[in-house]
Structures are given as structure tokens and as C-alpha cells.
Design a protein around this motif. Structure first.
Motif, short mmCIF file in Angstrom:
data_model
loop_
_atom_site.label_atom_id
_atom_site.label_comp_id
_atom_site.label_asym_id
_atom_site.label_seq_id
_atom_site.Cartn_x
_atom_site.Cartn_y
_atom_site.Cartn_z
N PHE A 376 1.10 -1.05 -0.21
CA PHE A 376 0.10 -0.02 0.00
C PHE A 376 0.84 1.16 0.02
O PHE A 376 0.61 2.50 0.65
CB PHE A 376 -0.99 -0.02 1.23
N THR A 377 2.13 1.30 -0.44
CA THR A 377 3.01 2.29 -0.26
C THR A 377 2.96 3.28 -1.53
O THR A 377 3.35 4.51 -1.45
CB THR A 377 4.40 1.88 -0.36
N ARG A 378 2.06 2.91 -2.75
CA ARG A 378 2.15 3.73 -3.74
C ARG A 378 3.35 3.86 -4.43
O ARG A 378 3.67 4.84 -5.29
CB ARG A 378 1.36 4.91 -3.53
N ARG A 379 4.34 2.88 -4.26
CA ARG A 379 5.94 3.15 -4.84
C ARG A 379 6.12 1.51 -5.47
O ARG A 379 7.14 1.23 -5.32
CB ARG A 379 6.85 3.25 -3.41
N GLY A 380 4.93 0.89 -5.96
CA GLY A 380 5.18 -0.36 -6.68
C GLY A 380 5.92 -1.30 -5.87
O GLY A 380 5.73 -1.55 -4.67
N LEU A 381 6.63 -2.41 -6.35
CA LEU A 381 7.11 -3.52 -5.87
C LEU A 381 8.53 -3.17 -4.90
O LEU A 381 8.65 -3.92 -3.96
CB LEU A 381 7.54 -4.63 -6.92
N LEU A 382 8.98 -2.10 -5.21
CA LEU A 382 10.07 -1.65 -4.45
C LEU A 382 9.63 -1.18 -2.99
O LEU A 382 10.10 -1.61 -1.98
CB LEU A 382 10.76 -0.18 -4.99
N GLY A 383 8.32 -0.62 -2.93
CA GLY A 383 7.74 -0.08 -1.71
C GLY A 383 7.48 -1.55 -1.09
O GLY A 383 7.37 -1.84 0.33
N THR A 384 6.92 -2.61 -1.67
CA THR A 384 6.43 -3.87 -1.42
C THR A 384 7.54 -4.45 -0.33
O THR A 384 7.30 -5.00 0.73
CB THR A 384 5.86 -4.77 -2.41
#
Length: 423
Positions: A376-384
């Protein structure tokens, strides 16, 4: 007769209970798999509940055939296991699915499929999360919401859609433009999905007309022989965000031209800042812009008002807000996705009504009472990947602290018994 609340409580009581010794993870997409893998590395067992019949169901069941990763593979890797070296810079849909399946196999992750979570709620008396599916109720000290920000199609309410004699579908149902050959197709939405679907329609000899609902940043996918995203990430290590945004837009204008002249007006806020604040992703052009310039993709310019451009759908097409009517044989809704957390997570005020954590990145991964979120970071798979690592470390730390407390209590008991024996 029992009230709605009493019926819910009775449903919890009637379901067969299963105690889970590690966290319960809701969702077997990339976020859920990443969380499970990181927990496994920390020696923490987990249970994934997935409503569909496969992992990464969004990718497997609700994406179009020509889809590729928009970012280079090194920015889309999950923790602890990268993409195969022989995969191209931008893996295809099938390659990404293959990577997900290999990832699950490598970490021995076996989700429980066809287990849609009806309700999850924290029991303050027992100090556990109670997670209810159709036939079972699972109990755990920890709950990880991993359904992500793209769990369900976002389908706008447009008057008259039942009257349309042609095909209306969301991009989650779109596979290929081969079914639309020689058709006039209205694509509502000009984000990455709208652009790529329009491009795909062109390549299958359809005639796409794209509704420009709002302002949009269009950037080249690559600049200076490197991915635009990679360039931006490198610059952000040394320069302020707004200066990086200005540099990106300068290069975009040099390579793509002034998109305002095409009717694709840019927002006043820069692309990276806008993404961080609102989650709105810039369009990374993979060929659609040249088709717009040539007139093969036609833009319907509607004053840039979100979903107010189309007034209603008619029998043979669409009526716009200015009163104009156009005929179309098919309509494709490229209107994005939304979180579904509010439909199943109850009794928690950690999420907004839109299903996103109220606490912004980078602190939105941890709630209260053992609640965590990933994806839920709105930063794609990097945020995940970032959140999955943090969650696993935090839960492992809690488990170790609890064990240490038990060991300490036991040692005190032994000491007291020894003293009693000495007397």
C-alpha cells in the motif's frame, strides 16, 4: 430476531476455529508472497489466505496479453530472490508470473486458495485477530493485509450503460485487440493502461478514441539509454525532488515534444512529487504517443474533468457533457483499481475509507494490535519489498521478546523452588 451485529457474532461462533502460530496474511499476490518469504527467513511460520485459485491472480487473470513490466526488472524484484539472469530488461507478463511461481516454490509457500476473507476483526478480550472465511475462522496474534492497492477494478457509475448494444469492459477483462478489428472503440482513461490498450487496439487495426479525463505526465520509458525511473532514483540521491522533476520534464519535452499541444496537459506538480503525494503514476511511453501524433489514436478532449466528460452511454455510443454524441461499437474502461480492505477489515481505523493506510509512507506498514500492511506504499514492488522486510523483522522481534519473557519467568520459578527446597 437477532440484530446485524449479533448475527455477525454468531457467525464467528459457528465457524470452525483454526489456531495459526504465525501471522495470517490476506492475499497471495507479490505482497503476500514477499511477506511470507521474509517471515520464513526469520524462522516465523505464516498462513496465506487467497480468495482466487492461484498466486498473483491480478497478473494471471486480469491483465492484457501485451503487458510488460513498466520498470526494469531490478526495480521489481521481491526480497531474497531476484529474476533469472536470462530474463530481459522488461519481463513480459508470462515471465513475471513464472518468477512469482518460482518464488513461491523456492520459499515453500503454499497459500490456502479459494479462501475469501469475509471478515477480520481484533478480539480485544483474547488479544487475537479473528479472520473468517466461508467455513473456517482463523485465530492469530498478527494480521497482515496484503491485498494491495489494486485489489478490485475501479468501475465508474455512468448513466445508460445498460442501454448500450455493444461491448463494455474494464481493462481487467481485456486480453487483446484482436476481437476489436475495424471497430470504433472508446477508451476511457489515459494512464498507462489506457495508453497501452489504445496502442494494442491500433496494432490490431481497431480505431481507438481515448478520453482524456484529466491532466497527465507522459515521460519516455528511457532516457540516455537508461530507464527513466533508474535515472530519477539516481538523481534523488544527490538532488532535491523538485529539481529532479524539472530535469525529467526538460528531457521529456526534448524527446517527446510538448504534449500540451496534443491535448495531454501536464499537471502543475512534477511527476515524482505527484506520485508520492497522490499515488498517480506518470505514463511511461512505449509507443502510444507516436500513434497519437499520427492520428491513429484519437483523443477526446473533454475539459479535463475527472469522469465528468462522459455524460451518459447511449444505445449506439456516448453523449458527452457538451452535448455532442459519438457512435462507438465498444467501450473500454481504463479507470484503474482500488483497495478492497474496507470490505473485510472491521473495527480498525488504521485505513481510510478508500482502503489506504492513514499513516503515509514510510511508516504505513504497521498498525496497532499486531496489524500490518504490505503493498500500500504507492511505490510499486520496491515499496512492497521494503515493507515486507520491516514486517518480518518486527514480528520476529516480538516473538523473540515473548520467548525471552517466558524463559525469564521460568528461571524465576526454578530459583524459588530451589530456595523452598533448601528450607
Amino acid at each position: 430476531m437477532a440484530s446485524g451485529k449479533e448475527q455477525e457474532q454468531q457467525g464467528f461462533k459457528q465457524a470452525k476455529c483454526v489456531k495459526v502460530h504465525g501471522p495470517i496474511i490476506v492475499g497471495a499476490g507479490p505482497s503476500g508472497l514477499a511477506a511470507a518469504a521474509c517471515l520464513s527467513q526469520q524462522g516465523v511460520p505464516s498462513l496465506i489466505l487467497e480468495k482466487s485459485d492461484c498466486i498473483a491472480s491480478l497478473w494471471q487473470q486480469r491483465t492484457y496479453d501485451r503487458l510488460k513490466l513498466h520498470l526494469p526488472k531490478q526495480f521489481c524484484e521481491l526480497p531474497l530472490l531476484g529474476f533469472p539472469a536470462n530474463f530481459p530488461k522488461y519481463p513480459t507478463k508470462s515471465q513475471f508470473i513464472s518468477y512469482m511461481e518460482s518464488y513461491a516454490s523456492h520459499f515453500n509457500i503454499h497459500p490456502k486458495f479459494n479462501q475469501a476473507v469475509k471478515k477480520a476483526e481484533y478480539d480485544r478480550v483474547k488479544g487475537i485477530w479473528r479472520v473468517q472465511t466461508e467455513h473456517l475462522e482463523y485465530h492469530s496474534r498478527w494480521l497482515i493485509a496484503a491485498t494491495g492497492e489494486n485489489a478490485e477494478p475501479l468501475i465508474p457509475e455512468i448513466a445508460g450503460r445498460d442501454n448500450f448494444k455493444g461491448t463494455i469492459l474494464h481493462t481487467s477483462q481485456y486480453n487483446s485487440g484482436s476481437k476489436f478489428k475495424n471497430q470504433r472503440v472508446l477508451v476511457i482513461g489515459c494512464g498507462n493502461s489506457g495508453m497501452e490498450v489504445s496502442l494494442d487496439l491500433c496494432r490490431h487495426n481497431a480505431i481507438p478514441h481515448m478520453v482524456v479525463r484529466n491532466t497527465v505526465h507522459v515521460l519516455p520509458r528511457e532516457m540516455f539509454g537508461m530507464s527513466t525511473f533508474g535515472v530519477a532514483m539516481a538523481l534523488l540521491k544527490w538532488l532535491p525532488l523538485r529539481l529532479v522533476d524539472k530535469l525529467l520534464l526538460l528531457v521529456a519535452n526534448l524527446t517527446l515534444g510538448n504534449t500540451d499541444q496534443l491535448g495531454l496537459k501536464r499537471p502543475k506538480t512534477g511527476p515524482i512529487e505527484l506520485k508520492n503525494v497522490t499515488g498517480k503514476t506518470p505514463v511511461l511511453d512505449v509507443g502510444a504517443l507516436s500513434q497519437i501524433k499520427s492520428g491513429k489514436i484519437k483523443l477526446m478532449l473533454l475539459g479535463f474533468q475527472v469522469m465528468e466528460g462522459v455524460k451518459e452511454i447511449t444505445k449506439n455510443g456516448v453523449k458527452f457533457m457538451d452535448g455532442q454524441e459519438r457512435e462507438f461499437e465498444s467501450i473500454i474502461l481504463a479507470t484503474g483499481y482500488k483497495s478492497n480492505v474496507p470490505t473485510w477489515l472491521k473495527g480498525s481505523d488504521f485505513f481510510t475509507k478508500d482502503g489506504m493506510p492513514k499513516t503515509p509512507f514510510p511508516q504505513g506498514w504497521k498498525g496497532e494490535n499486531g496489524l500490518y500492511t504490505v503493498g500500500f506504499t504507492r511505490r510499486g514492488l520496491l515499496g512492497t519489498a521494503s515493507d515486507a522486510v520491516k514486517i518480518a523483522r518486527d514480528i520476529a522481534g516480538e516473538r523473540e521478546a515473548a520467548r525471552e519473557s517466558i524463559r525469564s519467568c521460568n528461571s524465576h520459578v526454578i530459583i524459588h523452588l530451589d530456595h523452598d527446597g533448601a528450607k
